[in-house]
Design a protein around this motif. Structure first.
Motif, PDB file in Angstrom:
ATOM      1  N   UNK A  84       1.017  -1.256   0.314  1.00 40.84           N
ATOM      2  CA  UNK A  84       0.006   0.084   0.225  1.00 40.84           C
ATOM      3  C   UNK A  84       0.728   1.287  -0.275  1.00 40.84           C
ATOM      4  N   UNK A  85      -0.043   2.240  -0.212  1.00 38.10           N
ATOM      5  CA  UNK A  85       1.541   3.111  -0.064  1.00 38.10           C
ATOM      6  C   UNK A  85       1.180   4.093  -1.393  1.00 38.10           C
ATOM      7  N   UNK A  86       1.969   5.121  -1.477  1.00 38.95           N
ATOM      8  CA  UNK A  86       1.721   5.836  -2.811  1.00 38.95           C
ATOM      9  C   UNK A  86       3.040   5.652  -4.163  1.00 38.95           C
ATOM     10  N   UNK A  87       4.081   6.445  -2.622  1.00 38.51           N
ATOM     11  CA  UNK A  87       5.528   5.955  -3.495  1.00 38.51           C
ATOM     12  C   UNK A  87       6.439   4.866  -3.540  1.00 38.51           C
ATOM     13  N   UNK A  88       6.701   4.831  -1.923  1.00 34.31           N
ATOM     14  CA  UNK A  88       7.999   4.021  -1.780  1.00 34.31           C
ATOM     15  C   UNK A  88       7.244   2.253  -2.199  1.00 34.31           C
ATOM     16  N   UNK A  89       8.021   1.742  -2.164  1.00 32.53           N
ATOM     17  CA  UNK A  89       8.316   0.094  -2.768  1.00 32.53           C
ATOM     18  C   UNK A  89       8.192  -0.289  -1.227  1.00 32.53           C
ATOM     19  N   UNK A  90       7.712  -1.450  -1.183  1.00 32.08           N
ATOM     20  CA  UNK A  90       7.283  -2.417   0.008  1.00 32.08           C
ATOM     21  C   UNK A  90       8.191  -3.565   0.742  1.00 32.08           C
ATOM     22  N   UNK A  91       9.128  -3.256   0.793  1.00 34.27           N
ATOM     23  CA  UNK A  91       9.926  -4.731   0.550  1.00 34.27           C
ATOM     24  C   UNK A  91      10.969  -5.414   2.391  1.00 34.27           C
ATOM     25  N   UNK A  92      11.654  -6.270   2.261  1.00 25.61           N
ATOM     26  CA  UNK A  92      11.282  -7.149   3.138  1.00 25.61           C
ATOM     27  C   UNK A  92      12.602  -7.721   3.145  1.00 25.61           C
ATOM     28  N   UNK A  93      13.550  -8.378   4.086  1.00 25.40           N
ATOM     29  CA  UNK A  93      14.126  -9.456   4.440  1.00 25.40           C
ATOM     30  C   UNK A  93      14.315 -10.176   4.851  1.00 25.40           C
ATOM     31  N   UNK A  94      14.602 -11.365   4.647  1.00 23.15           N
ATOM     32  CA  UNK A  94      13.925 -12.860   5.225  1.00 23.15           C
ATOM     33  C   UNK A  94      14.281 -13.961   4.968  1.00 23.15           C
ATOM     34  N   UNK A  95      14.192 -14.894   5.769  1.00 19.01           N
ATOM     35  CA  UNK A  95      15.403 -16.040   5.809  1.00 19.01           C
ATOM     36  C   UNK A  95      14.262 -17.257   5.617  1.00 19.01           C
ATOM     37  N   UNK A  96      14.585 -18.545   5.277  1.00 16.34           N
ATOM     38  CA  UNK A  96      13.883 -19.460   4.412  1.00 16.34           C
ATOM     39  C   UNK A  96      14.591 -20.498   4.820  1.00 16.34           C
ATOM     40  N   UNK A  97      14.000 -22.141   5.504  1.00 20.82           N
ATOM     41  CA  UNK A  97      14.728 -23.198   5.321  1.00 20.82           C
ATOM     42  C   UNK A  97      14.217 -23.515   4.243  1.00 20.82           C
ATOM     43  N   UNK A  98      15.339 -24.602   3.273  1.00 23.30           N
ATOM     44  CA  UNK A  98      15.552 -25.167   2.270  1.00 23.30           C
ATOM     45  C   UNK A  98      16.092 -26.642   2.299  1.00 23.30           C
ATOM     46  N   UNK A  99      15.866 -27.346   1.224  1.00 21.04           N
ATOM     47  CA  UNK A  99      16.795 -28.002   0.513  1.00 21.04           C
ATOM     48  C   UNK A  99      17.324 -29.624   1.368  1.00 21.04           C
ATOM     49  N   UNK A 100      15.929 -29.786   2.325  1.00 22.71           N
ATOM     50  CA  UNK A 100      16.275 -30.908   2.776  1.00 22.71           C
ATOM     51  C   UNK A 100      15.092 -31.502   3.456  1.00 22.71           C
ATOM     52  N   UNK A 101      14.914 -33.192   3.218  1.00 23.74           N
ATOM     53  CA  UNK A 101      13.610 -33.820   3.733  1.00 23.74           C
ATOM     54  C   UNK A 101      13.216 -33.419   5.346  1.00 23.74           C
ATOM     55  N   UNK A 102      12.040 -33.767   5.711  1.00 22.15           N
ATOM     56  CA  UNK A 102      11.216 -33.312   6.938  1.00 22.15           C
ATOM     57  C   UNK A 102      12.028 -34.697   7.760  1.00 22.15           C
ATOM     58  N   UNK A 103      12.396 -34.766   9.046  1.00 22.27           N
ATOM     59  CA  UNK A 103      12.838 -35.613   9.659  1.00 22.27           C
ATOM     60  C   UNK A 103      12.146 -36.480  10.382  1.00 22.27           C
ATOM     61  N   UNK A 104      11.292 -37.704  10.818  1.00 24.36           N
ATOM     62  CA  UNK A 104      10.826 -38.475  11.476  1.00 24.36           C
ATOM     63  C   UNK A 104      10.894 -39.058  12.597  1.00 24.36           C
TER      64      UNK A 104
END
Length: 261
Positions: free
Chosen positions: A241-261
């Motif tokens: 939302x807003x008029x001029x400024x882009x909306x941005x964020x830095x974030x982490x993500x876990x990836x590249x692994x299967x799920x342990x059970x």
């Protein structure tokens, strides 16, 4: 009331806050209310723990204000723990193990498990950083390594083919890494293409602009300086939302692994 906006002590108005904490689901932290945490090794720094296992995260995120000559000579990280530092503003001298780097705004350093991160603010000005740590999920035959760069020098990539939603990846897309870090940016009026429901967790610090974020089908307003944690399978999407400024964020993500059970 917060040390970040220098509003402490008596307040004339009602005590209000936009923060929402739903453990093991999602968290929105309004900076007006954050407090300092004393963390060994951080000298002349204001440190706030944003996300941790105590709210259901498998990682820890920190917001660190590093004053003039602020430093960590003890070393951030330990055996089995991977770390990342992203510089929100200012400049910082950083060591990853024995290698030294000079970071400016947008700079980052990823350290694999067993490689400690050291830093010192020699600029004479206040510097602000986003810090991350997580226990590394080792995969036989693969070894992660130190990665450094500056997001400002990276090319924007269309997010799922959309012209007005763009992304930057910090780490190589290799199985040696069990996580990645991104900056996602939305032009005013842009949005995710759908409400996402997925396995990875996210911790996100908002760098600019304003938006409306769907967190488990609760629509909440967010803006620069806010932080959100999204657990696995927590519904998530946003629009700018807003008029001029882009909306941005830095974030982490876990990836590249299967799920342990």
């Amino acid at each position: 009331m917060s040390y970040l906006n220098n509003v402490v002590g008596y307040r004339k108005d009602l005590l209000t806050n936009r923060s929402v904490v739903k453990k093991d689901n999602y968290v929105l932290l309004d900076p007006d209310g954050l407090v300092k945490n004393v963390i060994p090794g951080f000298e002349n720094c204001d440190v706030t723990v944003l996300a941790s296992p105590k709210i259901g995260a498998s990682f820890v995120d920190y917001l660190v204000t590093i004053h003039a000559d602020g430093k960590n000579e003890r070393g951030f990280g330990e055996e089995g723990i991977e770390t990342l530092l992203y510089l929100i503003e200012g400049s910082l001298e950083v060591k990853a193990g024995e290698q030294s780097y000079s970071l400016t705004q947008g700079g980052f350093v990823y350290c694999p498990p067993g490689t400690k991160l050291y830093f010192q603010n020699k600029s004479g000005k206040v510097t602000k950083a986003f810090l991350y740590k997580r226990r590394y999920d080792r995969l036989e035959g693969y070894e992660p390594y130190v990665v450094t760069g500056n997001a400002n020098e990276m090319e924007w990539i269309k997010y799922e083919g959309m012209e007005d939603v763009l992304i930057k990846d910090f780490l190589p897309k290799e199985l040696a890494f069990d996580c990645n870090f991104h900056i996602l940016s939305f032009k005013p009026g842009a949005s995710h293409g759908y409400i996402e429901t997925h396995l990875p967790e996210h911790g996100a610090y908002f760098l600019s602009g304003q938006g409306m974020y769907n967190l488990d089908n609760d629509w909440v307003p967010v803006q620069k300086g806010d932080y959100i944690f999204m657990s696995a399978y927590s519904l998530q999407a946003c629009y700018a939302v807003g008029r001029d400024e882009e909306f941005s964020y830095v974030y982490s993500k876990d990836c590249n692994r299967d799920v342990s059970i």
